[in-house]
Scaffold this motif. Sequence first.
Motif, mmCIF file in Angstrom:
data_model
loop_
_atom_site.group_PDB
_atom_site.id
_atom_site.type_symbol
_atom_site.label_atom_id
_atom_site.label_comp_id
_atom_site.label_asym_id
_atom_site.label_seq_id
_atom_site.Cartn_x
_atom_site.Cartn_y
_atom_site.Cartn_z
ATOM 1 N N GLY A 210 0.855 -0.800 -0.271
ATOM 2 C CA GLY A 210 0.044 -0.149 -0.018
ATOM 3 C C GLY A 210 0.840 1.342 -0.414
ATOM 4 N N GLY A 211 0.241 2.815 -0.176
ATOM 5 C CA GLY A 211 0.721 3.618 0.245
ATOM 6 C C GLY A 211 1.084 3.545 1.384
ATOM 7 N N PRO A 212 1.892 5.042 0.982
ATOM 8 C CA PRO A 212 2.923 5.145 2.519
ATOM 9 C C PRO A 212 2.030 6.098 3.460
ATOM 10 C CG PRO A 212 3.427 7.271 1.191
ATOM 11 C CD PRO A 212 2.612 5.729 0.396
ATOM 12 N N PRO A 213 1.511 6.233 4.577
ATOM 13 C CA PRO A 213 1.087 6.897 5.874
ATOM 14 C C PRO A 213 1.088 8.271 5.639
ATOM 15 C CG PRO A 213 2.561 6.105 7.193
ATOM 16 C CD PRO A 213 3.106 5.913 5.703
ATOM 17 N N THR A 214 1.584 8.809 4.785
ATOM 18 C CA THR A 214 1.507 10.290 4.453
ATOM 19 C C THR A 214 0.394 10.651 4.259
ATOM 20 O OG1 THR A 214 1.712 10.194 2.399
ATOM 21 C CG2 THR A 214 4.028 10.209 4.283
ATOM 22 N N ALA A 215 -0.580 10.453 3.482
ATOM 23 C CA ALA A 215 -1.956 10.896 3.103
ATOM 24 C C ALA A 215 -2.560 10.692 4.055
ATOM 25 C CB ALA A 215 -3.137 10.626 2.141
#
Length: 268
Positions: A210-215
Amino acid sequence: MSRVVLVAGASSGIGRAAAVSLAGRGHRVFGSSRGWPGEPPPGVEPVTLDVTDDASVRECVDDVLHRAGRIDVLVYSAGCYVAGAAEETSPALALRQLDAYLLGAHRLVRAVLPAMRRQTAGRLIFMSSSAAVAAIPFHAVYSASKAALEGYVDAVRYEVAPFGVDATCVQGTSVRTGAADAALHAEPLDSYAIARDAVVERFATTQRDGGPPTAFARTITRAVEARRLPPRYRVGIRAKALPALRALLPDAVFRRLFARKFGLPSGK
């Protein structure tokens, strides 16, 4: 305006990213962990917290209040998930799941609310999941705990509003947090092996890839700084589309499509 924020579960994943984001915006951030594996991020003041232990929760909140004089925001991003069929999951393991996502949140809410009521201001922000909208096969107690958390927060919003306190949930899917590698696994039964192993691995893969938790960190930061909180935030296209699909499609159609997503033959 700078706020005092307690981030529960700040040593990794979304909690760590949120703590870094908030500190970078000038907020005073206390980041909790049962035991910090190393140095906390710059600007984050470490505190010790086990959300499953009443005394630990009280001591953590008292420590923050002693050092900062107030708590303006609680961000709850602690916990781990249980993987396995419902029949395979012992009541003790199911209770551990509820302790992590629901009862742990409840302990912290009870601990921070007296100070927030005195301040006549405060915010409660909880990490939820799209599993609260559509339950994930072979993750029944995980899905149930997130749905329970959302019901809990919806009720709490009514109760605390007269004191200037607000609450919200943050929903999302497929984020890289390390949770898949820390998952608790139920005692396997051969009857479920083929379907269970495929679904559990597929769910874990969506997290690892998955994408990084930045969003999520940006959304939590926005919630801390917003003038008003909506009942929930949804991060990402899939998290935003899922409730609409669930509402628009006939239940049998939605379940077939959702089962297919996990490689199951039928959603009946």
